[in-house]
Design a protein around this motif. Sequence first.
Motif, PDB file in Angstrom:
ATOM      1  N   ASP A  84      45.699  46.230  64.504  1.00 32.23           N
ATOM      2  CA  ASP A  84      45.037  46.174  63.195  1.00 32.23           C
ATOM      3  C   ASP A  84      43.888  47.171  63.110  1.00 32.23           C
ATOM      4  O   ASP A  84      43.308  47.340  62.025  1.00 32.23           O
ATOM      5  N   SER A  85      43.545  47.783  64.224  1.00 36.40           N
ATOM      6  CA  SER A  85      42.442  48.756  64.233  1.00 36.40           C
ATOM      7  C   SER A  85      42.787  49.918  63.302  1.00 36.40           C
ATOM      8  O   SER A  85      43.761  50.643  63.534  1.00 36.40           O
ATOM      9  N   ALA A  86      42.016  50.062  62.259  1.00 36.98           N
ATOM     10  CA  ALA A  86      42.285  51.035  61.205  1.00 36.98           C
ATOM     11  C   ALA A  86      41.094  51.016  60.255  1.00 36.98           C
ATOM     12  O   ALA A  86      40.148  50.260  60.445  1.00 36.98           O
ATOM     13  N   THR A  87      41.187  51.838  59.221  1.00 37.58           N
ATOM     14  CA  THR A  87      40.187  51.799  58.156  1.00 37.58           C
ATOM     15  C   THR A  87      40.776  51.041  56.973  1.00 37.58           C
ATOM     16  O   THR A  87      41.929  51.283  56.595  1.00 37.58           O
ATOM     17  N   TYR A  88      39.998  50.135  56.429  1.00 44.23           N
ATOM     18  CA  TYR A  88      40.447  49.305  55.314  1.00 44.23           C
ATOM     19  C   TYR A  88      39.637  49.644  54.060  1.00 44.23           C
ATOM     20  O   TYR A  88      38.411  49.758  54.122  1.00 44.23           O
ATOM     21  N   PHE A  89      40.355  49.801  52.973  1.00 47.66           N
ATOM     22  CA  PHE A  89      39.713  50.100  51.698  1.00 47.66           C
ATOM     23  C   PHE A  89      40.056  49.018  50.690  1.00 47.66           C
ATOM     24  O   PHE A  89      41.237  48.668  50.526  1.00 47.66           O
ATOM     25  N   CYS A  90      39.047  48.511  50.007  1.00 48.83           N
ATOM     26  CA  CYS A  90      39.332  47.706  48.832  1.00 48.83           C
ATOM     27  C   CYS A  90      39.379  48.660  47.640  1.00 48.83           C
ATOM     28  O   CYS A  90      38.888  49.792  47.715  1.00 48.83           O
ATOM     29  N   ALA A  91      39.990  48.217  46.580  1.00 47.73           N
ATOM     30  CA  ALA A  91      40.075  49.036  45.375  1.00 47.73           C
ATOM     31  C   ALA A  91      40.133  48.124  44.165  1.00 47.73           C
ATOM     32  O   ALA A  91      40.389  46.923  44.283  1.00 47.73           O
ATOM     33  N   ALA A  92      39.896  48.716  43.018  1.00 47.16           N
ATOM     34  CA  ALA A  92      39.974  47.970  41.769  1.00 47.16           C
ATOM     35  C   ALA A  92      40.605  48.872  40.719  1.00 47.16           C
ATOM     36  O   ALA A  92      40.283  50.060  40.631  1.00 47.16           O
ATOM     37  N   ARG A  93      41.495  48.277  39.943  1.00 44.22           N
ATOM     38  CA  ARG A  93      42.235  49.036  38.941  1.00 44.22           C
ATOM     39  C   ARG A  93      41.588  48.886  37.577  1.00 44.22           C
ATOM     40  O   ARG A  93      41.240  47.769  37.167  1.00 44.22           O
ATOM     41  N   THR A  94      41.475  50.014  36.892  1.00 46.64           N
ATOM     42  CA  THR A  94      41.006  49.985  35.515  1.00 46.64           C
ATOM     43  C   THR A  94      42.208  49.803  34.621  1.00 46.64           C
ATOM     44  O   THR A  94      43.143  50.610  34.647  1.00 46.64           O
ATOM     45  N   GLY A  95      42.200  48.757  33.849  1.00 43.41           N
ATOM     46  CA  GLY A  95      43.321  48.492  32.964  1.00 43.41           C
ATOM     47  C   GLY A  95      43.557  49.623  31.988  1.00 43.41           C
ATOM     48  O   GLY A  95      42.630  50.304  31.579  1.00 43.41           O
ATOM     49  N   GLY A  96      44.796  49.865  31.650  1.00 37.31           N
ATOM     50  CA  GLY A  96      45.109  50.919  30.689  1.00 37.31           C
ATOM     51  C   GLY A  96      45.375  52.246  31.360  1.00 37.31           C
ATOM     52  O   GLY A  96      46.435  52.825  31.217  1.00 37.31           O
ATOM     53  N   GLY A  97      44.402  52.743  32.108  1.00 34.40           N
ATOM     54  CA  GLY A  97      44.564  54.056  32.720  1.00 34.40           C
ATOM     55  C   GLY A  97      45.219  54.003  34.084  1.00 34.40           C
ATOM     56  O   GLY A  97      45.580  55.032  34.636  1.00 34.40           O
ATOM     57  N   ASN A  98      45.366  52.801  34.629  1.00 32.20           N
ATOM     58  CA  ASN A  98      45.969  52.628  35.952  1.00 32.20           C
ATOM     59  C   ASN A  98      45.177  53.262  37.079  1.00 32.20           C
ATOM     60  O   ASN A  98      45.668  53.358  38.197  1.00 32.20           O
ATOM     61  N   LYS A  99      43.965  53.730  36.798  1.00 26.15           N
ATOM     62  CA  LYS A  99      43.200  54.397  37.848  1.00 26.15           C
ATOM     63  C   LYS A  99      42.622  53.383  38.822  1.00 26.15           C
ATOM     64  O   LYS A  99      42.203  52.295  38.432  1.00 26.15           O
ATOM     65  N   LEU A 100      42.597  53.782  40.099  1.00 24.87           N
ATOM     66  CA  LEU A 100      41.993  52.952  41.130  1.00 24.87           C
ATOM     67  C   LEU A 100      40.628  53.516  41.515  1.00 24.87           C
ATOM     68  O   LEU A 100      40.481  54.718  41.713  1.00 24.87           O
ATOM     69  N   THR A 101      39.663  52.625  41.642  1.00 22.58           N
ATOM     70  CA  THR A 101      38.364  52.976  42.202  1.00 22.58           C
ATOM     71  C   THR A 101      38.299  52.358  43.580  1.00 22.58           C
ATOM     72  O   THR A 101      38.511  51.147  43.728  1.00 22.58           O
ATOM     73  N   PHE A 102      38.039  53.180  44.589  1.00 23.21           N
ATOM     74  CA  PHE A 102      38.056  52.716  45.961  1.00 23.21           C
ATOM     75  C   PHE A 102      36.666  52.368  46.463  1.00 23.21           C
ATOM     76  O   PHE A 102      35.670  52.986  46.082  1.00 23.21           O
ATOM     77  N   GLY A 103      36.618  51.365  47.339  1.00 23.12           N
ATOM     78  CA  GLY A 103      35.400  51.103  48.078  1.00 23.12           C
ATOM     79  C   GLY A 103      35.205  52.179  49.134  1.00 23.12           C
ATOM     80  O   GLY A 103      36.044  53.064  49.315  1.00 23.12           O
ATOM     81  N   THR A 104      34.101  52.097  49.845  1.00 21.40           N
ATOM     82  CA  THR A 104      33.720  53.144  50.796  1.00 21.40           C
ATOM     83  C   THR A 104      34.442  53.044  52.128  1.00 21.40           C
ATOM     84  O   THR A 104      34.372  53.962  52.930  1.00 21.40           O
ATOM     85  N   GLY A 105      35.136  51.955  52.364  1.00 21.77           N
ATOM     86  CA  GLY A 105      35.932  51.830  53.578  1.00 21.77           C
ATOM     87  C   GLY A 105      35.216  51.077  54.695  1.00 21.77           C
ATOM     88  O   GLY A 105      33.996  51.121  54.807  1.00 21.77           O
ATOM     89  N   THR A 106      36.010  50.383  55.492  1.00 21.39           N
ATOM     90  CA  THR A 106      35.508  49.674  56.674  1.00 21.39           C
ATOM     91  C   THR A 106      36.371  50.057  57.859  1.00 21.39           C
ATOM     92  O   THR A 106      37.586  49.884  57.818  1.00 21.39           O
ATOM     93  N   GLN A 107      35.716  50.576  58.889  1.00 20.28           N
ATOM     94  CA  GLN A 107      36.453  50.942  60.094  1.00 20.28           C
ATOM     95  C   GLN A 107      36.477  49.730  61.018  1.00 20.28           C
ATOM     96  O   GLN A 107      35.442  49.305  61.533  1.00 20.28           O
ATOM     97  N   LEU A 108      37.657  49.176  61.207  1.00 19.71           N
ATOM     98  CA  LEU A 108      37.833  47.984  62.028  1.00 19.71           C
ATOM     99  C   LEU A 108      38.355  48.364  63.405  1.00 19.71           C
ATOM    100  O   LEU A 108      39.313  49.127  63.520  1.00 19.71           O
ATOM    101  N   LYS A 109      37.704  47.817  64.408  1.00 18.83           N
ATOM    102  CA  LYS A 109      38.202  47.979  65.769  1.00 18.83           C
ATOM    103  C   LYS A 109      38.400  46.594  66.357  1.00 18.83           C
ATOM    104  O   LYS A 109      37.471  45.778  66.370  1.00 18.83           O
ATOM    105  N   VAL A 110      39.587  46.335  66.844  1.00 19.21           N
ATOM    106  CA  VAL A 110      39.893  45.056  67.479  1.00 19.21           C
ATOM    107  C   VAL A 110      40.012  45.300  68.974  1.00 19.21           C
ATOM    108  O   VAL A 110      40.874  46.054  69.427  1.00 19.21           O
TER     109      VAL A 110
END
Lengths: 112, 115
Positions: A84-110
Motif C-alpha cells: 500500500d506504500s504509495a502517494t494518495y490523493f483525495c479529489a473533488a469534482r465540480t458538477g457540470g464541468g467534470n473537473k477534479l480538484t486534487f488535494g496535495t497528496g499523502t505519502q504513505l509508507k507501511v
Amino acid sequence: QQQVKQSPQSLIVQKGGISIINCAYENTAFDYFPWYQQFPGKGPALLIAIRPDVSEKKEGRFTISFNKSAKQFSLHIMDSQPGDSATYFCAARTGGGNKLTFGTGTQLKVEL
Amino acid sequence: GAVVSQHPSRVICKSGTSVKIECRSLDFQATTMFWYRQFPKQSLMLMATSNEGSKATYEQGVEKDKFLINHASLTLSTLTVTSAHPEDSSFYICSALTSGSYEQYFGPGTRLTVT
C-alpha cells in the motif's frame, strides 16, 4: 474556495495497522469525492469514491467516511500492507464541468 | 476495466523544439479528456479540458499557444508542447471520461525532459 486541503503530508504505519488520511473542502458545489493511489512514475488509479448523500462507503480494506456538515472526508486503509506504500490523493469534482480538484497528496509508507 | 494509454512514456527533447504526446482510450469512447501536469512530489494540476470535436478549455495561467490540444476523435487526444523550454520538463498525465460517468480514468503519464 476551489481548494481541497489534505493531511498529513506523509504517514508511516506499521504493517497491519490502520492508515487514515483526511481531506477538507469549502466549495459546496463539489458533488463527487474520489481517492486515487499513485505509485512513483505512474498515473493515478481510482481506489474508491463517494457521493455526498452517503456517509460511508467500504470496498475491501478501503473505507471513505464523509461528513457533509463539516465538509470533510477521510480514507481509512485497514490492515495496511507494504504494497500500500504509495502517494494518495483525495479529489473533488465540480458538477457540470467534470473537473477534479486534487488535494496535495499523502505519502504513505507501511513498514514491516 | 477502462484503459487509457499514453505515448510516449518518456521523451527527451532539445530546447526550442516541439513534442507531441498522445492519449488514447482503448476500450471506451471518451467524450471528454483532461490534461494534467505534475511536478516531483506535488499534486496534479489541471491544464486543460478537451471535448471531442471542439476547442480545448484551458485553465488560468496555461498558455494555449504553447500547449496545443487536439481531441480529433472519441478515442484520441494529443498535447503538443511547442518551443519547449527546460521549465516545461514535467510529468504529463491525461485522463478520460465517458458521457454520463463521473469516473476519470488516468493514463500512465509521460515524462518530458527538455535539455
